[in-house]
Design a protein around this motif. Structure first.
Motif, PDB file in Angstrom:
ATOM      1  N   GLN A  41       0.850  -1.281   0.057  1.00 33.25           N
ATOM      2  CA  GLN A  41      -0.045   0.032  -0.089  1.00 33.25           C
ATOM      3  C   GLN A  41       0.795   1.234  -0.076  1.00 33.25           C
ATOM      4  O   GLN A  41       1.917   1.192   0.505  1.00 33.25           O
ATOM      5  CB  GLN A  41      -0.828   0.014   1.363  1.00 33.25           C
ATOM      6  N   LEU A  42       0.442   2.324  -0.751  1.00 31.17           N
ATOM      7  CA  LEU A  42       1.008   3.685  -0.859  1.00 31.17           C
ATOM      8  C   LEU A  42       0.007   4.582  -0.059  1.00 31.17           C
ATOM      9  O   LEU A  42      -1.085   4.824  -0.590  1.00 31.17           O
ATOM     10  CB  LEU A  42       1.381   4.129  -2.060  1.00 31.17           C
ATOM     11  N   PHE A  43       0.721   5.187   1.040  1.00 32.14           N
ATOM     12  CA  PHE A  43      -0.239   6.320   1.616  1.00 32.14           C
ATOM     13  C   PHE A  43       0.667   7.659   1.405  1.00 32.14           C
ATOM     14  O   PHE A  43       1.604   7.620   1.380  1.00 32.14           O
ATOM     15  CB  PHE A  43      -0.090   5.926   3.272  1.00 32.14           C
ATOM     16  N   ALA A  44      -0.164   8.593   1.045  1.00 30.56           N
ATOM     17  CA  ALA A  44       0.231   9.926   0.941  1.00 30.56           C
ATOM     18  C   ALA A  44      -0.520  10.762   1.730  1.00 30.56           C
ATOM     19  O   ALA A  44      -1.817  10.684   1.938  1.00 30.56           O
ATOM     20  CB  ALA A  44       0.181  10.250  -0.721  1.00 30.56           C
ATOM     21  N   PHE A  45       0.221  11.886   1.994  1.00 30.29           N
ATOM     22  CA  PHE A  45      -0.673  12.951   2.824  1.00 30.29           C
ATOM     23  C   PHE A  45       0.376  14.450   2.923  1.00 30.29           C
ATOM     24  O   PHE A  45       1.346  14.483   2.499  1.00 30.29           O
ATOM     25  CB  PHE A  45      -0.878  12.530   4.433  1.00 30.29           C
ATOM     26  N   GLY A  46      -0.300  15.670   3.245  1.00 29.06           N
ATOM     27  CA  GLY A  46       0.288  17.016   3.169  1.00 29.06           C
ATOM     28  C   GLY A  46      -0.988  17.726   3.752  1.00 29.06           C
ATOM     29  O   GLY A  46      -2.077  17.492   4.208  1.00 29.06           O
ATOM     30  N   ASN A  47      -0.527  18.968   3.797  1.00 31.63           N
ATOM     31  CA  ASN A  47      -1.584  19.999   4.439  1.00 31.63           C
ATOM     32  C   ASN A  47      -1.525  21.263   3.444  1.00 31.63           C
ATOM     33  O   ASN A  47      -0.770  21.267   2.688  1.00 31.63           O
ATOM     34  CB  ASN A  47      -0.967  20.646   5.786  1.00 31.63           C
ATOM     35  N   ARG A  68      -3.265   1.678 -17.093  1.00 28.61           N
ATOM     36  CA  ARG A  68      -2.372   1.563 -18.028  1.00 28.61           C
ATOM     37  C   ARG A  68      -1.461   0.499 -17.613  1.00 28.61           C
ATOM     38  O   ARG A  68      -1.165  -0.360 -18.336  1.00 28.61           O
ATOM     39  CB  ARG A  68      -0.926   2.600 -17.976  1.00 28.61           C
ATOM     40  N   MET A  69      -1.170   0.100 -16.301  1.00 28.48           N
ATOM     41  CA  MET A  69      -0.476  -1.008 -15.842  1.00 28.48           C
ATOM     42  C   MET A  69      -1.255  -2.272 -15.746  1.00 28.48           C
ATOM     43  O   MET A  69      -0.648  -3.185 -15.682  1.00 28.48           O
ATOM     44  CB  MET A  69       0.027  -0.720 -14.371  1.00 28.48           C
ATOM     45  N   GLY A  70      -2.512  -2.338 -15.706  1.00 29.71           N
ATOM     46  CA  GLY A  70      -3.262  -3.519 -15.743  1.00 29.71           C
ATOM     47  C   GLY A  70      -3.593  -4.064 -14.542  1.00 29.71           C
ATOM     48  O   GLY A  70      -4.334  -5.114 -14.411  1.00 29.71           O
ATOM     49  N   LYS A  71      -2.951  -3.525 -13.449  1.00 27.88           N
ATOM     50  CA  LYS A  71      -2.778  -4.167 -12.115  1.00 27.88           C
ATOM     51  C   LYS A  71      -3.127  -2.869 -11.276  1.00 27.88           C
ATOM     52  O   LYS A  71      -2.222  -1.866 -11.643  1.00 27.88           O
ATOM     53  CB  LYS A  71      -1.680  -4.905 -11.663  1.00 27.88           C
ATOM     54  N   ARG A  72      -3.980  -2.750 -10.378  1.00 28.96           N
ATOM     55  CA  ARG A  72      -4.354  -1.663  -9.723  1.00 28.96           C
ATOM     56  C   ARG A  72      -3.339  -1.225  -8.641  1.00 28.96           C
ATOM     57  O   ARG A  72      -2.641  -2.191  -7.951  1.00 28.96           O
ATOM     58  CB  ARG A  72      -5.525  -1.888  -8.810  1.00 28.96           C
ATOM     59  N   PHE A  73      -3.015   0.023  -8.531  1.00 28.17           N
ATOM     60  CA  PHE A  73      -2.098   0.679  -7.450  1.00 28.17           C
ATOM     61  C   PHE A  73      -2.704   0.723  -6.387  1.00 28.17           C
ATOM     62  O   PHE A  73      -4.034   1.323  -6.171  1.00 28.17           O
ATOM     63  CB  PHE A  73      -1.515   2.014  -7.729  1.00 28.17           C
ATOM     64  N   ARG A  74      -2.362   0.152  -4.987  1.00 29.01           N
ATOM     65  CA  ARG A  74      -3.068   0.070  -3.613  1.00 29.01           C
ATOM     66  C   ARG A  74      -2.695   1.552  -3.092  1.00 29.01           C
ATOM     67  O   ARG A  74      -1.656   1.532  -2.576  1.00 29.01           O
ATOM     68  CB  ARG A  74      -2.808  -0.984  -2.872  1.00 29.01           C
ATOM     69  N   CYS A  75      -3.338   2.573  -3.117  1.00 25.10           N
ATOM     70  CA  CYS A  75      -2.899   3.894  -2.958  1.00 25.10           C
ATOM     71  C   CYS A  75      -4.089   4.639  -1.995  1.00 25.10           C
ATOM     72  O   CYS A  75      -5.227   4.420  -2.589  1.00 25.10           O
ATOM     73  CB  CYS A  75      -2.447   4.583  -4.100  1.00 25.10           C
ATOM     74  N   MET A  76      -3.630   5.502  -1.241  1.00 23.80           N
ATOM     75  CA  MET A  76      -4.685   6.116  -0.354  1.00 23.80           C
ATOM     76  C   MET A  76      -4.158   7.561   0.293  1.00 23.80           C
ATOM     77  O   MET A  76      -2.964   7.399   0.544  1.00 23.80           O
ATOM     78  CB  MET A  76      -5.054   5.287   0.887  1.00 23.80           C
ATOM     79  N   SER A  77      -4.770   8.429  -0.039  1.00 19.15           N
ATOM     80  CA  SER A  77      -4.652   9.763   0.649  1.00 19.15           C
ATOM     81  C   SER A  77      -5.078   9.878   1.900  1.00 19.15           C
ATOM     82  O   SER A  77      -6.484   9.844   2.064  1.00 19.15           O
ATOM     83  CB  SER A  77      -5.116  10.961  -0.266  1.00 19.15           C
ATOM     84  N   LEU A  78      -4.396  10.230   2.646  1.00 19.70           N
ATOM     85  CA  LEU A  78      -4.798  10.416   4.356  1.00 19.70           C
ATOM     86  C   LEU A  78      -5.427  11.680   4.349  1.00 19.70           C
ATOM     87  O   LEU A  78      -5.758  11.946   5.771  1.00 19.70           O
ATOM     88  CB  LEU A  78      -3.623  10.057   5.406  1.00 19.70           C
TER      89      LEU A  78
END
Length: 185
Positions: A41-47, A68-78
C-alpha cells in the motif's frame, strides 16, 4: 503588479523546475513500482496546497496509472476524510491526524509519500517518525528549507525554492512525472 513581476516569477519557477533532480524522481518511481509489484500500500498526505497535490497525485496513480499498468495501485490519500481528521484532531491532537490513520491501515513494507513546503509540519513529521519506526519506507517532497522531513524521510527530493506557490507547483510536476512514468511507459 506589473509585467516585470510576472516575468520574474516565471523565471524563478523555471529555475525551480530546472533544479528538479531527475535521478531522484526516477528513484521514487522505482520505489513506487516495487510497492506495486509487491502488492503493498502507498499512503500519501500533506497540508493545505500540499494536501490538494496529494489528492491529485493519488487520483492519477490510482486511476490512470492503474488503468495503464493492468494491475491496480493500492494507494490512499490520508488527507481526504474530514470526519477522520476532525475526530482525530479533536479527540487526540491535530499533530496525530496522519499518524493515527497509519496505525489503522499501514503494515511493514508499505510506502509513505508526504509533501510539505516547510518540511516541519508537526502532523506530517509525527506520521513519518511513526512510519519509520514501524517498517515503512518514507519519501518526502519538501521545499528549499528542507526542514525535519528532509532528514527524517528515508528518501527526499528538495525543490530549490522557498516560495510556497512555486514549490507546490514543482511538487505537482514531480507528482505528475511519478504518475506519467507509468502512464506513458
Amino acid at each position: 503588479m506589473n509585467q516585470t513581476y510576472f516575468k520574474n516569477y516565471l523565471e524563478q519557477q523555471k529555475a525551480a523546475y530546472d533544479a528538479i533532480p531527475i535521478d531522484r524522481v526516477e528513484h521514487f518511481i522505482n520505489l513506487i513500482k516495487k510497492c506495486w509489484e509487491d502488492d503493498r500500500q502507498l499512503f500519501a498526505f500533506g497540508n493545505g496546497g500540499s494536501a490538494s497535490n496529494v489528492s491529485h497525485f493519488i487520483t492519477d496513480l490510482g486511476k490512470s496509472a492503474s488503468d495503464r499498468m493492468g494491475k491496480r495501485f493500492r494507494c490512499m490519500s490520508l488527507n481526504e476524510s474530514i470526519s477522520w481528521i476532525t475526530a482525530l484532531g479533536n479527540d487526540y491532537a491535530y499533530e496525530d491526524v496522519y499518524m493515527r490513520q497509519l496505525e489503522n491501515y499501514a503494515r511493514p513494507g508499505d510506502l509513505v509519500l508526504t509533501l510539505s513546503v516547510s518540511g516541519n509540519s508537526p502532523n506530517v513529521v509525527k506520521a513519518v517518525e511513526w512510519a519509520n519506526a514501524h517498517g515503512l519506507t518514507t519519501m518526502a517532497l519538501v521545499g528549499g528549507k528542507g526542514g525535519k522531513l528532509a532528514e527524517l524521510a528515508h528518501e527526499s527530493i528538495t525543490v530549490q525554492d522557498r516560495h510556497y506557490g512555486r514549490v507546490e507547483d514543482a511538487q505537482m510536476t514531480i507528482c505528475h512525472m511519478l504518475c506519467y512514468g507509468f502512464i506513458d511507459s
